[in-house]
Scaffold this motif. Structure first.
Motif, PDB file in Angstrom:
ATOM      1  N   GLY B  32       0.722  -1.204  -0.115  1.00 39.05           N
ATOM      2  CA  GLY B  32      -0.146   0.000  -0.059  1.00 39.05           C
ATOM      3  C   GLY B  32       0.953   1.284   0.038  1.00 39.05           C
ATOM      4  O   GLY B  32       0.666   2.280  -0.735  1.00 39.05           O
ATOM      5  N   ILE B  33       1.950   1.199   0.492  1.00 39.13           N
ATOM      6  CA  ILE B  33       2.693   2.413   0.732  1.00 39.13           C
ATOM      7  C   ILE B  33       3.700   2.535  -0.284  1.00 39.13           C
ATOM      8  O   ILE B  33       4.063   3.778  -0.554  1.00 39.13           O
ATOM      9  CB  ILE B  33       3.275   2.421   2.345  1.00 39.13           C
ATOM     10  N   GLN B  35       4.141  -0.006  -3.048  1.00 42.62           N
ATOM     11  CA  GLN B  35       3.995  -0.716  -4.113  1.00 42.62           C
ATOM     12  C   GLN B  35       4.951  -1.738  -4.435  1.00 42.62           C
ATOM     13  O   GLN B  35       5.496  -1.714  -5.630  1.00 42.62           O
ATOM     14  CB  GLN B  35       3.662   0.281  -5.464  1.00 42.62           C
ATOM     15  N   ARG B 178      -1.237   6.411   6.530  1.00 47.45           N
ATOM     16  CA  ARG B 178      -2.419   6.483   5.539  1.00 47.45           C
ATOM     17  C   ARG B 178      -2.186   7.490   4.415  1.00 47.45           C
ATOM     18  O   ARG B 178      -2.379   7.301   3.395  1.00 47.45           O
ATOM     19  CB  ARG B 178      -3.740   6.569   6.253  1.00 47.45           C
ATOM     20  N   THR B 180       0.812   8.859   3.562  1.00 47.41           N
ATOM     21  CA  THR B 180       2.091   8.609   2.676  1.00 47.41           C
ATOM     22  C   THR B 180       1.573   7.502   1.592  1.00 47.41           C
ATOM     23  O   THR B 180       1.935   7.446   0.591  1.00 47.41           O
ATOM     24  CB  THR B 180       2.960   8.043   3.531  1.00 47.41           C
ATOM     25  N   ALA B 181       0.535   6.548   2.096  1.00 42.94           N
ATOM     26  CA  ALA B 181       0.234   5.560   1.086  1.00 42.94           C
ATOM     27  C   ALA B 181      -0.927   6.205   0.041  1.00 42.94           C
ATOM     28  O   ALA B 181      -0.816   5.839  -1.023  1.00 42.94           O
ATOM     29  CB  ALA B 181      -0.869   4.729   1.773  1.00 42.94           C
ATOM     30  N   GLN B 182      -1.445   7.264   0.144  1.00 45.14           N
ATOM     31  CA  GLN B 182      -2.281   7.921  -0.574  1.00 45.14           C
ATOM     32  C   GLN B 182      -1.604   8.708  -1.577  1.00 45.14           C
ATOM     33  O   GLN B 182      -1.704   8.660  -2.714  1.00 45.14           O
ATOM     34  CB  GLN B 182      -3.435   8.797   0.239  1.00 45.14           C
ATOM     35  N   LYS B 184       2.498  10.302  -1.722  1.00 41.43           N
ATOM     36  CA  LYS B 184       3.911  10.461  -1.037  1.00 41.43           C
ATOM     37  C   LYS B 184       4.275  11.920  -1.144  1.00 41.43           C
ATOM     38  O   LYS B 184       4.776  12.555  -0.110  1.00 41.43           O
ATOM     39  CB  LYS B 184       4.767   9.482  -1.595  1.00 41.43           C
ATOM     40  N   THR B 201       6.497   1.320   8.811  1.00 40.25           N
ATOM     41  CA  THR B 201       5.642   0.203   8.364  1.00 40.25           C
ATOM     42  C   THR B 201       6.351  -1.007   8.137  1.00 40.25           C
ATOM     43  O   THR B 201       5.762  -2.295   8.589  1.00 40.25           O
ATOM     44  CB  THR B 201       5.101   0.788   6.782  1.00 40.25           C
ATOM     45  N   GLY B 245      -3.603  -3.560  -0.076  1.00 32.63           N
ATOM     46  CA  GLY B 245      -3.512  -2.174   0.371  1.00 32.63           C
ATOM     47  C   GLY B 245      -4.581  -2.079   1.353  1.00 32.63           C
ATOM     48  O   GLY B 245      -4.682  -1.025   2.104  1.00 32.63           O
TER      49      GLY B 245
END
Lengths: 396, 302
Positions: B32-33, B35, B178, B180-182, B184, B201, B245
């Motif tokens: 998720g963060i 890939q 969350r 950062t995952a969305q 960066k 993480t 994710g």
């Protein structure tokens, strides 16, 4: 390099080593009988000395003290490169060919054995090179096709008494069909997902080989597979087996070379660089990707049939994921998409470890480490292919 | 139909599914963060299992109560694997953030082989057994037997999941994760140190994997240096099945994979049980690459 940068570098090195000690000691030093330090510090000592030495060398190189050695060396390689450019190709190739043909006459049994495994891996590496290097499809279950080829020859020759030479194309054909079966559902996937699905398929093939008792004799494998025979001549000696695999490897090299520079090879490269653009330009991506799988599998099938004949035994443990990873490491180390690169990669990972036989335990450790290190310092490999771009969807 | 057998399998399936879910969480969070399929994740799981054996047998020889040994080893193993994961991330993944996805994937594969063989060299090729005074014991409901270990595994899994949920949805670090995952770049612009968040993480994921490693060790009674590979792939299948994710997805996926494996082993064929996990993986990726609970991602990410 300024003093400050150098200090930061050494600090990072120190922190890294301390961290390493922290990770190493619990694994080696905690025993039910008590805490132990000797072994850990021996291992740690070696690693620390090596790290400090590399750091020192790096600093000296950065400071420019090695220019007096490096510049002439660079010039020398330049001169060698120029000579190589000027020498006609056929001369170089015939020298290599002559050396390959006379090799078993001047060496012993052990050297034949090593040469045979090198050539088997050359076939495998070049086959995988078609799939990953040319078409850009990351295949982690490649060894399954090798297994299919080996079992095809083993079963055909034992049950129907078909000769090796007839079985060779049959094994390649069966492996190619397996390649299509595995390739078909994966055509819609790219990148990571493709890797993981091919890995899954490879494991499924291995599990079938391991468990289908009535056909494959399960984990016990198939014994006493006959050696090849030609017009009454029995290929009993190791040196005659060497010539068979040399022939197969040469056919493979020639075929991959011709494929690379054919329309099909160009189309594969187009798919590798940008699949969407290739499709828009009229490349039939569906058919060509399937063909890449089938071609790659064909060479693995050849190698597999030979492997079965050479070992006189096949068992499922020869076709594990680790074997796939090894072939992959060879292709990556040498340079994806480049034929001399792949051969160099195979030599580096099969022949070199033979020179250091007493360190055999560390072989896979070095494989793994080399793979990561290669990605960090030289992702294109030792002898990179001339034309490699970057996939458009990875650019962002 | 034999209901006793069915319930027995159900209990075994929940136990195993919870363990897969814990490993799957590490895959899902890392993917998720950044890939990246972290192939080395299965090795963190194996290292956790080994650390458990080493610490439990050492502490037990010092005369501690078995359950106290277990508790202390659990915490220390999780910490150990967190440190290991941070070192791996720093060495093998961080320099490749800007490189192609293929390079990062191969680096991860190399790390996995490296760690697996490191484990073999330090701990030997043979199975290491967990002490039987911990793994034995249980009770029966009718004809269905439940071991204390199974109850412990399910309870610990639940506790870790609740803890993770609090971490991700109730704390500042979780919010930063969350974010950062969305995106960066945007999260870096508002002052989130994305390198630190990625390291955390990895550490959290590896900690969960270490706990899972100890639980699998307790469940089967022994650990082996190759134990990381197959459960790692199954957990990845679970993460994909649930929608990669997605944290709830990983839990659901893990339970499904665990159930499928146990029921396939019980009702169809024990030898081919692993095949079913792989078939689910391939089927999900073929028909619904976004998984059960995943949202639609851009085509290029697949």
């Amino acid at each position: 390099m300024t003093i400050r940068e150098s200090k930061r570098l050494w600090l990072a090195c120190g922190v890294g080593l301390a961290w390493f000690l922290l990770l190493l000691w619990p694994m080696l030093g905690i025993k039910p009988t008590g805490l132990e330090f000797g072994q850990t510090f021996t291992v740690f000592g070696y690693v620390a000395v090596a790290a400090v030495f590399i750091m020192f060398f790096y600093q000296v190189k950065e400071a420019g003290y090695l220019d007096s050695v490096g510049t002439p060396l660079k010039n020398a390689t330049g001169i060698v490169g120029k000579v190589y450019e000027k020498t006609p190709r056929w001369l170089l190739l015939s020298i290599v060919f002559a050396a390959a043909v006379t090799y078993p006459l001047v060496t012993g049994r052990y050297a034949h054995d090593v040469a045979i495994s090198v050539l088997i891996y050359v076939c495998l590496g070049l086959g995988l090179n078609v799939v990953i290097g040319l078409a850009g499809l990351l295949d982690l279950g490649y060894i399954a096709f090798y297994g299919v080829g080996a079992y095809t020859y083993a079963l055909m020759s034992l049950h129907f008494g078909i000769s090796f030479w007839l079985c060779l194309p049959i094994a390649a054909f069966v492996a190619a069909i397996a390649g299509c079966i595995i390739g078909y559902p994966t055509l819609r996937m790219r990148g990571d997902y493709l890797a993981i699905v091919t890995l899954g398929f490879g494991e499924i093939v291995r599990l079938i080989l391991n468990n289908w008792m009535s056909l494959t004799n399960g984990p016990n494998g198939i014994l006493s597979i006959p050696r090849p025979e030609l017009f009454g001549y029995d290929f009993r000696s190791l040196s005659s087996m060497y010539y068979i695999i040399l022939g197969i490897a040469m056919v493979t090299i020639l075929a991959v070379y011709r494929l690379n520079y054919s329309r099909i090879g160009r189309a594969w490269e187009a798919i590798r660089e940008d699949e969407t653009a290739a499709e828009l330009m009229g490349v039939n991506t569906f058919l060509l990707k399937l063909l890449a799988y089938a071609m790659g599998a064909t060479f693995a099938g050849f190698a597999g049939a030979f492997f079965a004949a050479r070992m006189k035994f096949v068992g499922p443990e020869s076709f594990t994921f680790l074997e796939s990873a090894m072939v992959l490491a060879m292709v990556i180390l040498g340079g994806m998409g480049s034929i001399p690169g792949v051969i160099l990669g195979v030599l580096a990972l099969v022949a070199l470890p033979e020179l250091f036989r007493e360190f055999e335990m560390y072989r896979m450790l070095v494989f793994g480490g080399a793979m990561t290190l290669m990605m960090l310092v030289r992702p294109a490999g030792i002898w990179p292919a001339k034309r490699v771009g970057r996939r458009s969807e990875e650019a962002d | 139909m034999d209901f006793d057998f069915f319930f027995q399998q159900l209990i075994n399936g929940i136990t195993l599914g919870g363990v897969y879910a814990l490993i799957a969480l590490g895959y899902t969070m890392v993917y998720g963060i950044i890939q990246l399929i972290n192939f080395a994740h299965g090795e963190f799981f194996a290292a956790g299992g080994y650390m458990g054996v080493i610490l439990i047998s050492y502490l037990a020889s010092q005369g501690l109560h078995p359950y106290a040994c277990l508790a202390i080893s659990l915490v220390l193993s999780m910490a150990y694997c967190a440190l290991l994961a941070m070192a791996v991330e720093q060495l093998a993944y961080k320099p490749l953030r800007q490189a192609s996805r293929l390079a990062a994937l191969l680096s991860a594969l190399g790390m996995s082989i490296f760690l697996q063989n490191g484990l073999m060299l330090t701990q030997g090729v043979y199975d290491r057994a967990y002490p039987t005074e911990i793994t034995s014991g249980g009770f029966e409901i009718g004809a269905v037997s439940v071991s204390y270990m199974q109850i412990f595994i399910v309870a610990l899994t639940a506790a870790l999941l609740v803890g993770l949920n609090i971490l991700v949805f109730r704390t500042r670090i979780g919010r930063a994760m969350r974010a950062t995952a969305q995106d960066k770049v945007m999260s870096a612009l508002v002052g989130i140190n994305s390198n630190r968040i990625i390291a955390i993480t990895f550490a959290v994921g590896a900690g969960l994997a270490a706990a899972a490693g100890i639980m699998v060790g307790l469940y089967y009674g022994s650990v082996n240096y190759t134990m990381g590979f197959v459960p790692g792939i199954k957990a990845f299948a679970a993460a994909v099945l649930g929608g990669i994710g997605n944290i709830t997805g990983a839990l659901v996926g893990g339970l499904i994979i665990g159930m499928v494996e146990i029921f396939a082993a019980g009702y169809i064929s024990g030898e081919y049980k692993d095949v079913f996990a792989f078939i689910i993986l391939i089927g999900v990726l073929y028909f619904k690459p976004t998984g059960i609970m995943g949202e639609n991602v851009d085509d290029t990410r697949v």
